[in-house]
Scaffold this active site. Sequence first.
Site, mmCIF file in Angstrom:
data_model
loop_
_atom_site.group_PDB
_atom_site.id
_atom_site.type_symbol
_atom_site.label_atom_id
_atom_site.label_comp_id
_atom_site.label_asym_id
_atom_site.label_seq_id
_atom_site.Cartn_x
_atom_site.Cartn_y
_atom_site.Cartn_z
ATOM 1 N N GLU B 29 0.847 -1.193 0.000
ATOM 2 C CA GLU B 29 0.000 0.000 0.000
ATOM 3 C C GLU B 29 0.888 1.249 0.000
ATOM 4 O OE1 GLU B 29 -2.187 -0.849 3.571
ATOM 5 O OE2 GLU B 29 -2.893 -2.735 2.712
ATOM 6 N N LEU B 58 -5.854 -1.923 -0.936
ATOM 7 C CA LEU B 58 -5.663 -2.004 0.516
ATOM 8 C C LEU B 58 -6.172 -3.354 1.016
ATOM 9 C CD1 LEU B 58 -6.558 0.948 2.884
ATOM 10 C CD2 LEU B 58 -6.394 -1.417 3.625
ATOM 11 N N GLU B 60 -4.250 -6.627 3.109
ATOM 12 C CA GLU B 60 -2.980 -7.215 3.549
ATOM 13 C C GLU B 60 -2.844 -8.693 3.189
ATOM 14 O OE1 GLU B 60 -4.760 -5.134 5.445
ATOM 15 O OE2 GLU B 60 -3.387 -3.447 5.730
ATOM 16 N N GLN B 82 2.325 -1.954 5.879
ATOM 17 C CA GLN B 82 2.613 -0.597 6.347
ATOM 18 C C GLN B 82 3.061 -0.513 7.804
ATOM 19 O OE1 GLN B 82 -0.660 2.082 5.253
ATOM 20 N NE2 GLN B 82 0.628 2.565 3.506
ATOM 21 N N PHE B 83 2.400 -1.276 8.656
ATOM 22 C CA PHE B 83 2.751 -1.328 10.079
ATOM 23 C C PHE B 83 2.549 -2.763 10.550
ATOM 24 C CE2 PHE B 83 1.612 3.059 9.408
ATOM 25 C CZ PHE B 83 2.573 3.744 10.121
ATOM 26 N N PRO B 89 -3.773 -10.025 9.313
ATOM 27 C CA PRO B 89 -4.487 -10.744 8.231
ATOM 28 C C PRO B 89 -3.560 -11.579 7.346
ATOM 29 C CG PRO B 89 -5.151 -8.435 8.309
ATOM 30 C CD PRO B 89 -3.974 -8.579 9.218
ATOM 31 N N HIS B 129 -0.186 0.875 15.666
ATOM 32 C CA HIS B 129 0.941 1.194 14.795
ATOM 33 C C HIS B 129 2.280 0.916 15.479
ATOM 34 C CE1 HIS B 129 -2.105 3.266 12.518
ATOM 35 N NE2 HIS B 129 -1.246 3.653 11.599
#
Lengths: 359, 325
Positions: B29, B58, B60, B82-83, B89, B129
């Site tokens: 992403e 978007l 995962e 991303q984090f 998932p 995050h």
Amino acid sequence: MFQILDIKGGLVSEDPDLDKELLKEMYWWMVYARMADDKALKLQRQGRMGTFPPTTGQEAAQVGSGLALDKEDWVFPAFRELGTYLLRGIPLENMYLYFMGDVRGNIIPKNINNLPMYVPVSTQIPQAVGAAYGMKLRNKKNAAVCYFGDGATSKGDFSEGLNFAGVFNTPNIFICQNNQWAISVPRKKQTASKTIAQKAIAYGISGILVDGNDVLAMHVATKEALEKAKKGEGPTLIEAFTYRLRMHTTADDPTRYRSDEELKEWESRDPLIRFKNYLKNKGIWSEDWQKELETKAEEMIKKAIEKAENIDPPNPEDMFIYMYSDINPVLKEQLEYLKKMISTKEIEEDSEKIEGGFP
Amino acid sequence: MTQMNMVEAINSALKAEMEKDESVLILGEDVGKDGGVFRVTDGLIQKFGEERVIDSPLAESGIVGFAIGLALYGFKPIAEIQFMGFLWPCLDQLSSHASRIRNRTWGRYSVPLVLRAPYGGGVRALEHHAESFESILAHIPGLKVAIPSNPYDAKGLLIASIRDPDPVVFLEPKRLYRGIKEEVPEEDYVEEIGKAKVVVEGEDLTLVGWGSMIPKILKARDLMFEKGIRAEVIDIRSISPYDYATVHSSVEKTGRAVVIQEAPRTLGFASEIIARLNDNEMLNLKAPAFRVTGFDIPFPYYKMEHWAMPDVDRIIKASRQVLKW
């Protein structure tokens, strides 16, 4: 619903006039798959095979679609694709081995672009899309064909995979064998959509509802979808409207969740009988030919069982050496421990003599 | 040699490997036009095009599944999540497929993918995050898990991960993304996965850690050194497979160990190291090995995050206890 043959094997739309040899091949794989399936069920009941998901009733969906593929196309199966599995050239003994609890059944011969069975539901879908993206990048005129059931359409990976396929316009064919039941849960409890094929609209891809018990319709629909995919015109979701005539796996009892009437109704739509009648009308089918096919299948099944039941036992090393391209020190140590335990295995009556502990 | 921070070093590794091997590609992403939310993939889409630097939808699990398919087909995909808090998932794809396809097909298929994710707290990020769940990944047989603590290792370990024929999860301590600059070669080089590094030698006790904890451990080491305590510091760098031999040699010498992790306490990777010390070093240990860890709570929102993370003070207190024994 796209259909070429009615349930009696009569034509309801234009005869695609497929090559006689192809028609004969189709019937052969259907007969072979049905007989191999019946035999597996017997082996399971005799305790010679573990839990097994019978394919009976879904041969047309698998054989019709499978024979439309080129050798270079890739197949991402679920676990109830015996027909496709066999016609791709994977030996029956592999399938028997797998369900006898032997991982060697998963070793796909080198020249066959087939993944082994996927037990988790729907996870193969985004993978098939990734492979198809790779084909596109390499300018290969091939496709990745992915099989799954109606239950899989409820899961996230179905949605994520089809969405990726639409966005990247990948050469994918998604074949949903809607056999009406996900174990005991009926299709109407999987989704409120009228059809599964219509879900394609939401992802901006083509969708088609096909009579999955009509081998000709499945073949024609898959062929068209493949041609489209290979021309760069995007993925297709094919809903093969079919029925599982047996249990989900040998571990469940379908009489608990579905009625005799329903089963009888679907037995009358048996894909083998319908196709046999079509071949009969064409003058291709005869009693003698049927016998010939059955004798050949019986021999092949017998050999497959012999091979599967007489394979050398696996070694403990085999659990460890394929984990990574090179065995690492951690695994090497665990393997040495296991080997030592096996080689010195004895039941000590006197517990004081037992030395425990990992090295 | 150039001065680089960790973001630049990782970017340099990605660029070098993409130039060298056209089967290497990146997806995730915001990795393309935006250059990644931490700018790690900055400039790569301009250089390699949107077919190889893929701004994905978007999703995962879809990203990792898609990467597995590419890897099965012969590519070397580098997927970015991303984090780490959003990595959950992907666990199905990682544990059900990426990690086991080689073993279940006896080598007929393998999945040479890299999954990169920033992990850990301390940057006043949003909820979800700041997670550190590396132990969960290391508990999945068939994955490799590498965690650099400095720009130099980040580049060498990432290049090794990309060239590795097996799936590697590459975790980046985001708090260290821009704090440290050091000399990093422009050209490519490899740091072996599964090899720990003795960062500083010492005789009195062994401090073991990885990733985000290493600068704190070094700071604690310096403060103790001023008081005459000479701690040896080991950066594990790779927690699957992990290099117990280096820990063993050190503890054989020092007889005392403290293992430090940012992750929650129970069943963390520190527990594994300490269990292993119990198995192997009973006669070498002069004191029980101690853990300094995060707590068994979801990583807190940022007004309380400084309490959640082990700090220099806690590392020194634990070291004192081990030394006093």
